[in-house]
Design a protein around this motif. Structure first.
Motif, mmCIF file in Angstrom:
data_model
loop_
_atom_site.group_PDB
_atom_site.id
_atom_site.type_symbol
_atom_site.label_atom_id
_atom_site.label_comp_id
_atom_site.label_asym_id
_atom_site.label_seq_id
_atom_site.Cartn_x
_atom_site.Cartn_y
_atom_site.Cartn_z
ATOM 1 N N ASP A 1 2.801 -7.909 -7.976
ATOM 2 C CA ASP A 1 2.807 -8.863 -9.095
ATOM 3 C C ASP A 1 2.670 -8.173 -10.448
ATOM 4 O OD1 ASP A 1 3.095 -11.057 -7.409
ATOM 5 O OD2 ASP A 1 0.941 -11.354 -7.209
ATOM 6 N N ASN B 1 8.490 -5.923 -7.997
ATOM 7 C CA ASN B 1 7.582 -6.402 -9.009
ATOM 8 C C ASN B 1 8.402 -7.137 -10.062
ATOM 9 O OD1 ASN B 1 4.735 -5.467 -8.407
ATOM 10 N ND2 ASN B 1 5.834 -3.543 -8.106
ATOM 11 N N LYS C 1 -2.281 -7.708 -4.161
ATOM 12 C CA LYS C 1 -2.220 -8.502 -5.389
ATOM 13 C C LYS C 1 -3.094 -7.865 -6.463
ATOM 14 C CE LYS C 1 0.371 -11.524 -3.337
ATOM 15 N NZ LYS C 1 1.815 -11.578 -3.662
#
Length: 438
Positions: A189, A216, A160
């Motif tokens: 992300d 993503n 992350k």
């Protein structure tokens, strides 16, 4: 543990053997004394921090010659990171370390980054996928990338890091001292917020050739910015993965322009997006451009129908570089693939691998396929799995397999063929190496 005689080999795989820290001391002793062992796979065991601390002692021994060590999924935390870091700083042979699917966290990776900044660290490939990393460790990693002279392959997928984290990494990529050739940022992300920084890095970095951005959320706006970098003649990227990034036909013209001008990009993955027929028609224009160098193009699950098939067929008939095309999970149907089969009959078509799995094919296109491939001299792998071929197609499929002399593999799993084992599988003996997969 195995006797010394059993260890006299270069590679040893102990994957998934329920090993715990109770065997680590014996294993460490073997690593410290064995001169031939260079590749040890301990993935998916339960060595834990205490076990790896014992292994780290062996790794610091100058007699240890291990080059490749896999510790994927061993319940490791930041508690063992300092010991591992010490090993990386002193070991002269270890060049490949896999720590995927552990729980090193930011604190653990910060300790490893200290080792990576050590000029004595020789590591070339480091896998840190799925380790609970965030932007908190990104500055330390970026510093390591800017100074390390050996690390060329870094895998950070499934963490992350976010836009703020990768922006720091991209600063490092712009550093001329950064030697990274392959960077995996799968599922981190990322959004269009980091795309400008990434584009700047791609435009200036001379070493990065393989970038994975799968899963993503770059979106059309993010990919438009990347496309500007791809058109830059200084961009050296060869392999770009954009699988599952919410792309539509809105970014297709920009991507097409990149394909027409970029001289290094040969592998582009656009699977699981929403390019649609209109988007692929634009890409097909680029594929017809003689300056397009793309060799592998993945378009699986992009909402394609027979409406784009004529454009794709025209591209296949003229493109001199494309050898691997994946169209699985679209609804091309018989009418669409019949147009593609016309291209396969063209002697200028260079396709070697074609994936048409799950594309709504029926017996109606089998004769066209057999006819197209009887003269084709390049196709080696054909995937027709997950379609609706029945026994009615078997004669045409037999003819295809027997007459297409370049064919090495044909995939027919999960069709409605009941006589395949008796009618098709025996054809594997018709020439060496032929595989008929039912």
């Amino acid at each position: 543990m195995a006797s010394k005689g059993n260890w006299e080999r270069h590679t040893y795989c102990l994957y998934g053997n329920d090993l715990t820290d109770s065997c680590a001391e014996d294993l460490a002793s073997a690593l410290s004394t064995n001169r031939s062992l260079i590749d040890l796979n301990l993935d998916y065991n339960k060595l834990g921090d205490s076990g790896v601390k014992l292994l780290s002692v062996a790794l610091r021994n100058p007699e240890c010659k291990i080059q490749k060590l896999h510790l994927h999924g061993n319940n490791l935390t930041d508690s063992c990171a300092e010991d591992l870091a010490s090993s990386l700083s002193t070991n002269r042979s270890l060049i490949d370390l896999n720590l995927d699917e552990n729980k090193l966290g930011d604190s653990g990776v910060k300790l490893l980054s200290v080792a990576l900044r050590n000029p004595d660290c020789k590591i070339q490939k480091l896998d840190l996928n799925f380790n609970g990393l965030t932007d908190s460790c990104a500055e330390d990693l970026a510093s390591a990338l800017s100074t390390n002279r050996s690390l060329i392959d870094l895998n950070l997928g499934g963490n992350k890091l976010g836009d703020s984290g990768v922006k720091l990494l991209f600063v490092a990529l712009r550093n001329p001292e950064c030697k990274i050739q392959k960077l995996d940022l799968y599922g981190n992300d990322l959004t269009d917020s980091c795309a400008e920084d990434l584009a700047s890095a791609l435009s200036t970095n001379r070493s990065l050739i393989d970038l994975n951005l799968d899963y993503n959320k770059l979106g059309d706006s993010g990919v438009k910015l990347l496309s500007v970098a791809l058109r830059n003649p200084e961009c050296k990227i060869q392999k770009l993965h954009l699988h599952g990034n919410n792309l539509t036909d809105s970014c297709a013209e920009d991507l097409a322009s990149s394909l027409s001008t970029n001289r290094s990009l040969i592998d582009l993955n656009l699977d699981e997006n929403k390019l649609g027929d209109s988007g692929v028609k634009l890409l097909s224009v680029a594929l017809r451009n003689p300056d397009c160098k793309i060799q592998k193009l993945d378009l699986n699950f992009n909402g394609l129908t027979d409406s784009c098939a004529e454009d794709l067929a025209s591209a296949l008939s003229t493109n001199r570089s494309l050898i691997d095309l994946n169209l699985g999970g679209n609804k091309l149907g018989d009418s669409g693939v019949k147009l593609l089969f016309v291209a396969l009959r063209n002697p200028e078509c260079k396709i070697q691998k074609l994936d048409l799995a799950n594309t709504a094919l029926t017996d109606s296109c089998a004769e066209d396929l057999a006819s197209a491939l009887c003269t084709n001299q390049t196709l080696r792998i054909l995937n027709l799995g997950l379609n609706s071929f029945t026994d009615q197609s078997v004669p045409a499929l037999r003819r295809l397999i027997l007459t297409c002399r370049s064919l090495e593999e044909i995939w027919l799993q999960k069709n409605w063929i009941s006589c395949g084992e008796s009618q098709l599988e025996p054809l594997q003996g018709s020439r060496p190496g032929l595989k008929v997969l039912l």
